[in-house]
Design a protein around this motif. Structure first.
Motif, PDB file in Angstrom:
ATOM      1  N   GLU A  58       3.767  -0.793  12.207  1.00  0.00           N
ATOM      2  CA  GLU A  58       2.374   0.153  12.417  1.00  0.00           C
ATOM      3  C   GLU A  58       2.316   0.411  13.774  1.00  0.00           C
ATOM      4  O   GLU A  58       1.410   1.764  14.107  1.00  0.00           O
ATOM      5  N   SER A  82     -14.759   2.774   5.011  1.00  0.00           N
ATOM      6  CA  SER A  82     -13.458   2.087   4.746  1.00  0.00           C
ATOM      7  C   SER A  82     -13.632   0.868   5.632  1.00  0.00           C
ATOM      8  O   SER A  82     -12.890  -0.532   5.002  1.00  0.00           O
ATOM      9  N   GLN A 119       0.743  -1.356   0.052  1.00  0.00           N
ATOM     10  CA  GLN A 119      -0.022   0.011  -0.031  1.00  0.00           C
ATOM     11  C   GLN A 119       0.578   1.322  -0.108  1.00  0.00           C
ATOM     12  O   GLN A 119       1.792   1.315   0.830  1.00  0.00           O
ATOM     13  N   GLU A 160      -7.452   1.385  11.699  1.00  0.00           N
ATOM     14  CA  GLU A 160      -7.490   2.733  11.155  1.00  0.00           C
ATOM     15  C   GLU A 160      -8.390   3.711  11.087  1.00  0.00           C
ATOM     16  O   GLU A 160      -8.541   4.832  11.516  1.00  0.00           O
ATOM     17  N   GLU A 167      -2.928  -7.113   7.773  1.00  0.00           N
ATOM     18  CA  GLU A 167      -2.929  -5.757   7.058  1.00  0.00           C
ATOM     19  C   GLU A 167      -4.356  -5.305   6.841  1.00  0.00           C
ATOM     20  O   GLU A 167      -4.858  -4.033   7.067  1.00  0.00           O
ATOM     21  N   PHE A 203       0.832   3.037   3.268  1.00  0.00           N
ATOM     22  CA  PHE A 203       1.438   2.398   4.485  1.00  0.00           C
ATOM     23  C   PHE A 203       3.084   2.785   4.315  1.00  0.00           C
ATOM     24  O   PHE A 203       3.755   3.062   5.244  1.00  0.00           O
ATOM     25  N   LYS A 220      -6.171  -1.830   8.443  1.00  0.00           N
ATOM     26  CA  LYS A 220      -6.690  -0.959   7.598  1.00  0.00           C
ATOM     27  C   LYS A 220      -8.242  -0.642   7.767  1.00  0.00           C
ATOM     28  O   LYS A 220      -8.903   0.534   7.703  1.00  0.00           O
ATOM     29  N   HIS A 221      -9.029  -1.945   7.810  1.00  0.00           N
ATOM     30  CA  HIS A 221     -10.307  -1.955   7.810  1.00  0.00           C
ATOM     31  C   HIS A 221     -11.147  -1.882   9.222  1.00  0.00           C
ATOM     32  O   HIS A 221     -12.112  -1.729   9.465  1.00  0.00           O
TER      33      HIS A 221
END
Length: 342
Positions: free
Chosen positions: A221, A299, A162, A265, A257, A165, A261-262
């Motif tokens: 992260e 998202s 990404q 974040e 990941e 990222f 992300k979903h």
């Protein structure tokens, strides 16, 4: 995936339990077909029984011959396997036919003399063997196409770093460079290891290597999310054989990941991520559970990214018993469960 990692020798595929059962059942089906070429008179059950027993012994003898020749077959080109298998089938047919004639004096059943009886048996074996070679060729072509498809999927996963990222990680490293140079150095080293594994790592590896890769990803992260990211690991002992379970490369990191992300974040308060490894009979369960933002954001609804590719590669890996199940649980968390054969 890497061709060398996933291209199993055909003899290994043939000697798998499922393939052995299918081969034996196919021989019995052939016995029924051959028996139906004769009149359905009072002797038909006898002919069916003799054909069934004979073909069963021919199949078992040929398979045992292949098993004994396995070390030799591994050293020979793959293209030599079907011809050696055909040779073993003809030899097994000749041996079983001769033994059957000697024990039963089959002239009374077949109506043929010894020479004609042997000729018919060997000719039948050759015809059936050639048909099997055609089936094998189609199988091999389909297998090569499937491997090529998996290699393309792995290439997509490896290239799918990404951009946000990468940029966020570099920005975090720049921010830490003056105030905390040691952490900045650690971040860049983890990023380097992550990229090295993503682009040049092996196509298949042990679960412990996938865990280490996911831990490096989470270490990066965690510098960005700080206290917003709560990670909990539930792992077996370091010397546990569960950690040696083989799986396709980049199977765990995309699940983590997706969870970041979903699930983490989009939430202003962050969330919790749980990763556990546990045995279940002859399988190993890798569970990735993450909290979801409330209310759900646009998202957070995109949890399908990367999951389909991981699912397809897992289901086609090894004997095909691996699978990936993903979806919300009763508590409102999102759970992805990777099931692997031990």
């Amino acid at each position: 995936m890497s061709a060398t990692a996933q291209r199993e020798h055909p003899v290994e595929a043939l000697l798998r339990p499922k393939a052995l059962v299918v081969t034996v059942l196919a021989s019995e089906a052939l016995a029924v077909v051959l028996s139906l070429t004769h009149p359905l008179d009072a002797d038909w059950p006898v002919r069916l029984g003799l054909l069934s027993l004979s073909l069963l012994w021919i199949t078992i003898t040929a398979l045992c011959g292949l098993a004994l020749c396995r070390p030799l077959l591994r050293r020979l080109p793959t293209t030599a396997f079907p011809w050696l298998a055909l040779t073993l089938l003809v030899l097994a047919t000749g041996a079983v036919a001769h033994t059957g004639w000697t024990l039963t004096r089959s002239a009374s059943v077949s109506g043929d003399g010894y020479s004609m009886f042997m000729l018919r048996a060997i000719a039948t074996a050759l015809v059936v063997g050639m048909l099997a070679l055609l089936i094998y060729q189609n199988y091999l072509q389909g297998r090569e196409a499937a491997i090529g498809h998996k290699e393309a999927e792995l290439a997509v996963l490896r290239a799918r770093v990404q951009p946000h990222f990468l940029f966020n990680t570099l920005n975090t490293g720049i921010a830490l460079l003056h105030s905390q140079p040691e952490r900045a150095e650690r971040l860049l080293l983890d990023l380097s290891d992550l990229f090295r594994a993503a682009f040049s790592g092996p196509a298949v590896g042990p679960l412990r290597a996938e865990i280490a890769l996911a831990q490096q990803y989470l270490a990066i992260e965690s510098l960005r999310f700080a206290e917003r990211l709560d990670v909990q690991w539930v792992l077996p002992d370091e010397d546990s054989p569960l950690l040696d379970t083989q799986l396709p490369a980049l199977s765990l990191q995309p699940l983590v990941e997706n969870a970041i992300k979903h699930g983490i974040e989009p939430s202003l308060l962050g969330g919790r991520l749980e990763i556990s490894i546990e045995p279940q009979g002859a399988q190993v369960l890798v569970r990735v559970r993450n909290t979801m933002p409330s209310p759900p954001s646009a998202s957070s609804r995109g949890h399908g990214i990367g999951l389909d590719a991981v699912r397809a590669r897992t289901e086609s890996f090894g004997d095909g018993s691996g699978r990936l199940q993903a979806g919300p649980d009763a508590d409102g968390n999102f759970v992805a469960v990777l099931t692997l054969p031990r």
